[in-house]
Design a protein around this motif. Structure first.
Motif, PDB file in Angstrom:
ATOM      1  N   ASP A   1       0.838  -1.208   0.000  1.00  0.00           N
ATOM      2  CA  ASP A   1       0.000   0.000   0.000  1.00  0.00           C
ATOM      3  C   ASP A   1       0.873   1.257   0.000  1.00  0.00           C
ATOM      4  OD1 ASP A   1      -2.382  -1.280  -0.053  1.00  0.00           O
ATOM      5  OD2 ASP A   1      -2.752  -1.203   2.095  1.00  0.00           O
TER       6      ASP A   1
ATOM      7  N   GLU B   1       3.972   1.510  -0.985  1.00  0.00           N
ATOM      8  CA  GLU B   1       4.674   1.656  -2.273  1.00  0.00           C
ATOM      9  C   GLU B   1       3.724   2.278  -3.304  1.00  0.00           C
ATOM     10  OE1 GLU B   1       6.261  -2.197  -3.152  1.00  0.00           O
ATOM     11  OE2 GLU B   1       8.108  -1.808  -2.038  1.00  0.00           O
ATOM     12  N   THR B   2       2.459   1.814  -3.307  1.00  0.00           N
ATOM     13  CA  THR B   2       1.471   2.388  -4.224  1.00  0.00           C
ATOM     14  C   THR B   2       1.268   3.873  -3.911  1.00  0.00           C
ATOM     15  OG1 THR B   2       0.353   0.271  -4.389  1.00  0.00           O
ATOM     16  CG2 THR B   2      -0.935   2.192  -5.003  1.00  0.00           C
TER      17      THR B   2
ATOM     18  N   GLY C   1       4.115   5.934  -5.081  1.00  0.00           N
ATOM     19  CA  GLY C   1       4.057   6.062  -6.542  1.00  0.00           C
ATOM     20  C   GLY C   1       3.060   7.140  -6.937  1.00  0.00           C
TER      21      GLY C   1
END
Lengths: 308, 470
Positions: A51, A53-54, A57
């Motif tokens: 989550d 990392e998302t 991003g």
């Protein structure tokens, strides 16, 4: 208890295997700096890591969006400031023209200056950013404002907009669930009504040029008010741009904070405590050396050694 | 009465002494032979140490009382504890199951390849972000090409994962089929050993080597099929898979592989040849492989399919409402004819002309509304009956697989510790100790030397008597 050679050998081999495995895991963690290499290393933390990392991003993308939107607005700001300068100059010219009624020469000269100003204003209205027109709404590829020329004099007598999609607002996502405009539409500053009607900056300048040329004092006095009106219109647009830029800046500073928090949280979940790992590695290494030492002396003592 | 007949004046004769010494030497030789066999098998896996059981021979009545007649070997005893052997076999079946499941689940985890770069989660994130980048620059060609590249990356990652999972499922089928052959072969081996063991026991022999051999085969069989064993009075071992008999005395029930559809390539199942009932494994590698093939792999595949189908449908649904940069309408982004994760393809129409990608709802240029809407799909609750976003759903899949890997790892570690413990117990009881054998060897040697001395003295006494005659 009967202890056989095989039993001791099995225990030794199992201990060696276990320690080698632990040291291999230590080595992997130490060389990567990451505690959770595979999801199964910590299944509870894994969804949170993914989550984050998302989220990181998306935040990186929001920063890019903010840069794009802010740059577009910054250029709009510069262009509108240039327009205000032109309008200020036009107002001065109109005031001068009104005061110097009867001075045909000066007013004719001023009319030529205003005529140039009309061209400059059209250039401002058709200014581009990163290959797209700034004030055309969704019309980014075709010039939004196009002059109509007098067939005899070759002078601009009206400026028409491209009509279609001039109201388009280009939004940028600047943070989760928040989109704000990244453009100021020409219809808000250059032509708030139909071409040639009230709120048309170009028409005000065209009328000013013509009034100066015809030395029409009454018209010039009326035009001062009209210039003030469009000046207020541009100032209002400029303030809208300033407000948007402020929102972009605020969002950027929030994203920087969010980035720090998300990176910290990710590090907390994923990164290895190097000091602890190194200590563990050393402990395992000592245990391995001891096990090997014991192993090498384990089979030296046997009744066989004492039998002739 | 015969013993009295052998007595001469109430004491054993010199011949009796010679015979006794001879028999004792032979008994000690037997002991030495057993010790030699133990020592030479010290490293043989599954070997149970043997012991020469000795008993005093019947005494002879005499005057003033009974005279002993030496020692004889009563049996070659195999030192083994049935409870421990049973425990070892159980741990083998548990180890077989969890090791196999751990290795296979690890493979599924590797296929999904998460955390860091290159996994499906990464490809998904990049795909959605490419839409937002297009929203950022709707009039440029570069973000369109980037979106196509990211979409191809997503489809190839999903296709690769689905293909690997399908390959794994097919491999499970092939391995199960091969397990069927292994089980039949080992069942025949156990049946043959049962026959030979019961025959030897009828003859009054201890078939120690055959018993070791049967334990070894049963352990191997247990690793694969998780069998349970019941020992019979005649020495036979009856073997069961679940509640069904596999081996009864010297008869076996054959297992057949019958092809079946719908469970992957080379799909099929193992059936009892005599009644066509499915073989119900409860432990062992075969059970783990069926679990992987029928539960875990299909679940991961279904998740990937669900993910791919929803991406295809949802993105297409919005994309159809948009306008391409070339003004074109009603374009599919993904090929609508695809189905599942292994067939998620960008529409050929889009690849031919990236300007057909619709970033806009109204105007072919400038307008980025649709690209924003598609980007927002990433966080929209569109899966699991509108309760989960793409990210939540996929992260849940990864987490479930990770939990299964960890669970299998813990159970495998527990089974390994159990097996290690059981093997150690077995080793304590049945293993060969060199020191112990050497000590026994010394005892036998001493006894042999002493008996030789008795024999020589008896011989001298006989010589003396013969000299008197001469």
């Amino acid at each position: 208890m009967r202890i056989t050679v095989s039993a001791r050998m099995n225990v030794l081999l199992n201990d060696l295997r276990r320690l080698q495995t632990q040291m291999f895991e230590d080595q992997q963690v130490l060389s990567s700096g990451i505690e959770v290499v595979n999801p199964s290393d910590d299944p509870t933390a894994t969804p949170r890591i993914l989550d984050l990392e998302t989220q990181l991003g998306r935040q990186t993308q929001y920063r890019r969006n903010i840069t794009t939107g802010r740059n577009r607005l910054s250029q709009s700001d510069s262009e509108l400031n240039a327009l205000l300068d032109l309008l200020n100059e036009a107002r001065s010219t109109a005031v001068e023209g009104a005061n110097e009624a009867g001075n045909d020469v000066n007013n004719a000269f001023s009319a030529d200056r205003i005529n140039n100003m009309i061209g400059e204003t059209i250039s401002i209205a058709n200014s581009r950013h990163a290959g797209g027109y700034l004030f055309g709404g969704f019309n980014t590829q075709d010039s939004p404002y196009n002059p109509v020329y007098d067939e005899e004099t070759g002078e601009i007598i009206q400026v028409n907009d491209i009509e279609e999609n001039m109201d388009g607002i280009i939004y940028q996502t600047i943070e989760e669930d928040r989109r704000i405009p990244s453009n100021l539409r020409g219809t808000e500053v250059f032509q708030s009504g139909e071409p040639g009607e009230e709120g048309d900056v170009f028409q005000v300048l065209i009328d000013l040029r013509d009034a100066l040329r015809s030395n029409d004092q009454e018209a010039l006095e009326e035009l001062i008010e009209r210039i003030d009106d469009v000046h207020a219109q541009v100032t209002s647009g400029l303030s809208k741009v300033g407000n948007l830029v402020q929102q972009y800046d605020n969002a950027l500073s929030r994203i920087i904070d969010d980035d720090i928090q998300a990176t910290d949280a990710l590090s907390e979940l994923q990164d290895a405590d190097m000091a602890e790992r190194i200590a563990m590695y050393q402990l395992h290494e000592i245990a391995l050396q001891n096990t090997m030492n014991i192993g090498s002396s384990l089979f030296q003592t046997s009744l066989l050694n004492f039998l002739s | 009465m015969s013993s009295i007949r052998n007595l001469h004046n109430g004491a054993p004769s010199l011949q009796n002494l010679l015979t006794m010494a001879r028999d004792v030497l032979m008994a000690q030789q037997s002991s030495m032979s057993v010790i030699g066999n133990n020592v030479s098998n010290v490293n043989t896996p599954g070997y149970s140490r043997q012991r020469t059981a000795m008993g005093t021979r019947p005494a002879l009545d005499g005057n003033p009382g009974q005279f002993g007649t030496g020692v004889s070997v009563t049996e070659i005893e195999r030192i083994s504890d049935a409870f421990i052997v049973d425990r070892v076999r159980y741990e083998h079946s548990s180890m077989g199951r969890w090791q196999s499941q751990y290795e296979s689940m690890m493979e599924v985890e590797q296929v999904l390849g998460e955390i860091g770069q290159g996994g499906i989660s990464d490809a998904l994130d990049n795909f959605w972000l490419a839409w937002e980048e297009l929203a950022n620059q709707p009039d440029d060609r570069a973000p369109r090409l980037n979106l196509i590249s990211r979409s191809e990356q997503l489809s190839s990652t999903l296709q690769g994962a689905a293909r690997n999972l399908n390959d794994m499922q097919a491999r499970m089928n092939r391995e199960l089929r091969s397990h069927g052959d292994d089980i039949n072969r080992m069942a025949s081996e156990v049946a043959r050993l049962n026959r030979e063991i019961s025959t030897a026991q009828i003859r009054g022999q201890n078939p120690n080597q055959l018993l070791d051999e049967r334990d070894r085969v049963l352990n191997e069989l247990s690793t694969i099929a998780g069998v349970t064993v019941e020992f019979q009075d005649n020495g036979s071992a009856n073997v069961y898979i679940g509640r069904s008999v596999l081996v009864m005395d010297d008869r076996t029930r054959e297992i057949n592989w019958l092809p079946e559809n719908g469970i992957g390539k080379d799909g099929g199942n193992l059936y009892w040849a005599d009644n066509n009932q499915a073989v119900e494994f409860e432990e062992g590698e075969a059970f783990a492989k069926i679990q992987m093939r029928d539960v875990h792999i299909p679940q991961a595949l279904a998740d990937l399919d669900d993910l791919a189908n929803t991406i295809r449908d949802r993105v297409n649904e919005l994309h159809l409402q948009g306008v391409g940069r070339d003004g074109s309408l009603n374009n599919y982004f993904w090929d609508p004819n695809g189905e599942g994760a292994d067939d998620l393809q960008i529409s050929q129409h889009i690849i031919e002309n990236p300007d057909r990608i619709a970033a806009s709802r109204i105007s072919p240029t400038g307008d980025n509304a649709l690209a924003h809407e598609i980007f927002e799909l990433q966080q929209a609750a569109v899966l699991e009956n509108g309760t989960m976003s793409f990210s939540d759903f996929y992260h849940q899949t990864v987490s479930r697989v990770a939990t299964n890997v960890q669970d299998a790892e813990i159970r495998m570690a527990s089974a390994a510790a159990g097996l290690e413990q059981a093997e150690t117990w077995r080793e304590q009881v049945s293993g060969v100790s060199i020191d112990e054998e050497m000590a026994n060897l010394l005892l036998v040697q001493r006894s042999y030397s002493a008996t030789s001395r008795v024999l020589r003295q008896a011989d001298e006494m006989i010589s003396t008597v013969l000299a008197m005659v001469g």
